[in-house]
Design a protein around this motif. Structure first.
Motif, PDB file in Angstrom:
ATOM      1  N   SER A  51       0.922  -1.142  -0.206  1.00  0.00           N
ATOM      2  CA  SER A  51       0.151   0.049   0.020  1.00  0.00           C
ATOM      3  C   SER A  51       0.876   1.378  -0.002  1.00  0.00           C
ATOM      4  O   SER A  51       2.175   1.090   0.457  1.00  0.00           O
ATOM      5  CB  SER A  51      -0.936  -0.097   1.352  1.00  0.00           C
ATOM      6  OG  SER A  51      -0.101   0.152   2.447  1.00  0.00           O
ATOM      7  N   PRO A  52       0.389   2.369  -0.349  1.00  0.00           N
ATOM      8  CA  PRO A  52       1.215   3.641  -0.304  1.00  0.00           C
ATOM      9  C   PRO A  52       1.815   3.755   0.925  1.00  0.00           C
ATOM     10  O   PRO A  52       2.874   4.168   1.055  1.00  0.00           O
ATOM     11  CB  PRO A  52       0.159   4.940  -0.652  1.00  0.00           C
ATOM     12  CG  PRO A  52      -0.989   3.977  -1.477  1.00  0.00           C
ATOM     13  CD  PRO A  52      -0.996   2.674  -0.975  1.00  0.00           C
ATOM     14  N   GLN A  53       1.233   3.529   2.242  1.00  0.00           N
ATOM     15  CA  GLN A  53       1.847   3.844   3.569  1.00  0.00           C
ATOM     16  C   GLN A  53       2.788   2.988   3.576  1.00  0.00           C
ATOM     17  O   GLN A  53       3.730   3.459   4.368  1.00  0.00           O
ATOM     18  CB  GLN A  53       0.929   3.882   4.518  1.00  0.00           C
ATOM     19  CG  GLN A  53      -0.554   4.997   4.285  1.00  0.00           C
ATOM     20  CD  GLN A  53      -1.704   4.290   3.584  1.00  0.00           C
ATOM     21  OE1 GLN A  53      -1.520   3.334   2.678  1.00  0.00           O
ATOM     22  NE2 GLN A  53      -2.903   4.860   4.145  1.00  0.00           N
ATOM     23  N   TYR A  54       2.507   1.641   3.377  1.00  0.00           N
ATOM     24  CA  TYR A  54       3.541   0.656   3.502  1.00  0.00           C
ATOM     25  C   TYR A  54       4.929   1.080   2.864  1.00  0.00           C
ATOM     26  O   TYR A  54       6.014   1.222   3.434  1.00  0.00           O
ATOM     27  CB  TYR A  54       3.129  -0.787   3.112  1.00  0.00           C
ATOM     28  CG  TYR A  54       3.973  -1.904   2.944  1.00  0.00           C
ATOM     29  CD1 TYR A  54       3.984  -2.582   4.141  1.00  0.00           C
ATOM     30  CD2 TYR A  54       4.847  -2.238   2.073  1.00  0.00           C
ATOM     31  CE1 TYR A  54       4.803  -3.647   4.126  1.00  0.00           C
ATOM     32  CE2 TYR A  54       5.626  -3.385   2.077  1.00  0.00           C
ATOM     33  CZ  TYR A  54       5.581  -4.231   3.124  1.00  0.00           C
ATOM     34  OH  TYR A  54       6.460  -5.107   3.461  1.00  0.00           O
ATOM     35  N   LEU A  55       4.875   1.448   1.561  1.00  0.00           N
ATOM     36  CA  LEU A  55       6.020   1.519   0.858  1.00  0.00           C
ATOM     37  C   LEU A  55       6.556   3.005   1.366  1.00  0.00           C
ATOM     38  O   LEU A  55       7.763   2.986   1.352  1.00  0.00           O
ATOM     39  CB  LEU A  55       5.669   1.706  -0.543  1.00  0.00           C
ATOM     40  CG  LEU A  55       5.121   0.657  -1.364  1.00  0.00           C
ATOM     41  CD1 LEU A  55       4.841   0.842  -2.778  1.00  0.00           C
ATOM     42  CD2 LEU A  55       6.093  -0.598  -1.385  1.00  0.00           C
ATOM     43  N   GLU A  56       5.771   4.078   1.508  1.00  0.00           N
ATOM     44  CA  GLU A  56       6.479   5.346   2.071  1.00  0.00           C
ATOM     45  C   GLU A  56       7.154   5.055   3.294  1.00  0.00           C
ATOM     46  O   GLU A  56       8.312   5.596   3.539  1.00  0.00           O
ATOM     47  CB  GLU A  56       5.425   6.348   2.256  1.00  0.00           C
ATOM     48  CG  GLU A  56       4.762   6.943   0.953  1.00  0.00           C
ATOM     49  CD  GLU A  56       5.697   7.664   0.055  1.00  0.00           C
ATOM     50  OE1 GLU A  56       6.933   8.289   0.925  1.00  0.00           O
ATOM     51  OE2 GLU A  56       5.577   7.667  -1.211  1.00  0.00           O
TER      52      GLU A  56
END
Length: 467
Positions: free
Chosen positions: A278-283
């Motif tokens: 997910s975007p939060q995971y990757l960030e």
């Protein structure tokens, strides 16, 4: 000597001149207490058919309040740690056995040790932990609030700035830590808010070794308490903020251990909070790479031990990020190739350099696996660095061992260890080569053939294996 006086002998004095003698005395005292507790319990037992468990009966009367004090003292001996000089492996085993006999003496069954500890944790916190931590919360923590069912639970009102838990109440941290590690998930969940202030204290403490204890307890909470509760109460955000502050390297004793523990815990928090990719995971994982890996390579200043630890973290972070690791492939790759191109120096640094190169090449292997389509743009640099490394260690292996170790008989063991490490490094280089050839066989073959024409001695071993 009665039981209470025996336990009093296990209270850690503020000043001990002969620590070895104290440990010997503590071991004897614990074993004596165990034997007395064991003998005081009935030697026979009865079978409980309905529960199919063994019920122990005791003639030895110990009040709940006494058992709280005894658990507090004994538990501080249950886990060897560099911080707890008063215990070791033998004492730890004896103390845990003594706790079992104590639980039997207070009417607990063989199968309810968790309940025995959990029921005594709240009074231990109230009587021993809170007073010790009462004056030791950092200024940052004084501004923290945790939301609990729409109400703010201030975790810092009862705590301020004197570190009694390190200077005078030395047994409170090992006891607190060991009990938390040995109670079940349900009990930990129920008692979360009474244990949280002390844990955040340890994580925010300046002393690295106590930070490591706090981080370990944070990991236990993350694993045992439902993530939904940690999110709802704001606890996991609190942990994330505290652990993120530990991602910058501290160049002092055990600084690399703190960095590794912080990075792994931060990654665990990310995995618990966010859906994979997910975007939060990757960030958040990119943040981990940016601070924990890339920036810390700059901060470590060529320290081989720290560099090696950072390379070791590249391996599992690459697995977590997969192809998304490509975002930081170039700066990480630069550090790897710089190490591969180190000359294997003559002298005591030879083994250290080879160890470092092994970790660097292992990191390169995982980087090439997850970024195999993008590694092409750096292919010539990668191959050149690997061949240079191969050539350097081959020369060292065949020509310089007598120089490195002086040809002395007493250095034979060191020489053999270094030779073994070189074999490992060569195999790791081959692993990377084969990995790259799985997607870029033609390019690798042409590159090695060209090198072989220009400098055949450099790659004779590689040519035999690869081509």
């Amino acid at each position: 000597m009665d039981l209470k006086n025996a336990f009093n002998l296990l209270i850690i004095p503020n000043n001990v001149t002969n620590k070895a003698k104290f440990r010997d005395s503590a071991l004897l005292t614990i074993r004596t207490i165990s034997e007395n507790l064991k003998q005081s319990n009935k030697n026979h037992f009865q079978q409980n058919k309905s529960k199919d468990e063994i019920i122990f009966k005791s003639h030895f009367e110990i009040s709940f309040e006494q058992s709280v004090e005894f658990v507090y003292i004994l538990a501080s001996y249950c886990e060897p740690n560099d911080l707890w000089w008063w215990t070791n492996k033998d004492i730890s085993v004896a103390a845990q056995a003594c706790l079992f006999y104590l639980s039997v003496s207070t009417g607990h069954t063989k199968h309810s040790d968790y309940n025995f500890l959990a029921s005594r944790l709240p009074p231990i916190v109230e009587k021993f932990i809170k007073p010790a931590f009462k004056l030791s919360l950092s200024q940052n923590n004084n501004q923290r609030n945790i939301l609990k069912e729409m109400e703010k639970l201030k975790i810092s009102e009862e705590y301020s700035d004197t570190q009694l838990w390190k200077s005078q109440n030395k047994q409170c941290v090992p006891t607190f830590s060991w009990i938390i590690k040995n109670i079940n998930s349900l009990d930990l969940d129920q008692q979360l808010f009474i244990i949280l202030p002390a844990i955040t204290n340890m994580v925010d403490d300046y002393d690295i070794m106590y930070k490591l204890v706090g981080i370990e307890l944070v990991n236990i909470i993350i694993q045992k308490v439902p993530t939904s509760k940690l999110e709802k109460t704001g606890i996991i955000q609190l942990f994330s903020q505290s652990i993120e502050n530990l991602l910058v390297l501290r160049k002092e004793k055990a600084g690399e251990k703190l960095l590794v523990a912080g990075m792994k815990t931060f990654a665990e928090i990310v995995k618990k909070r966010y859906k994979t990719n997910s975007p939060q995971y990757l960030e958040n994982l990119w943040k981990l790479v940016s601070i924990g890996i890339v920036k810390n390579f700059v901060y470590c200043g060529g320290n081989f031990i720290i560099q090696k630890e950072i390379f070791d973290q590249v391996i599992w972070i690459s697995e977590l990020l997969g192809v998304c690791m490509v975002r930081y492939m170039t700066p990480v790759l630069k550090e790897i190739l710089d190490v591969c191109e180190l000359e294997c120096l003559v002298g005591v640094y030879s083994k250290s350099i080879i160890d470092l190169q092994i970790s660097a090449v292992q990191a390169l292997l995982h980087l090439t696996k997850v970024c195999k389509q993008r590694i092409y743009i750096h292919l010539e640099d990668v191959l050149a660095a690997l061949i240079f490394c191969w050539d350097s260690i081959t020369n060292k292996e065949t020509n310089d061992f007598d120089i490195i170790f002086g040809g002395k008989v007493q250095k034979v063991k060191e020489r053999e260890e270094c030779q073994e490490k070189i074999k490992i490094l060569k195999q790791e280089i081959l692993n990377v080569m084969f990995q790259i050839m799985s997607t870029h066989n033609k390019e690798v073959t042409e590159f090695i053939e060209n090198i072989a024409l220009e400098s055949p001695n450099s790659v004779v071993g590689l040519v035999k294996v690869l081509l």
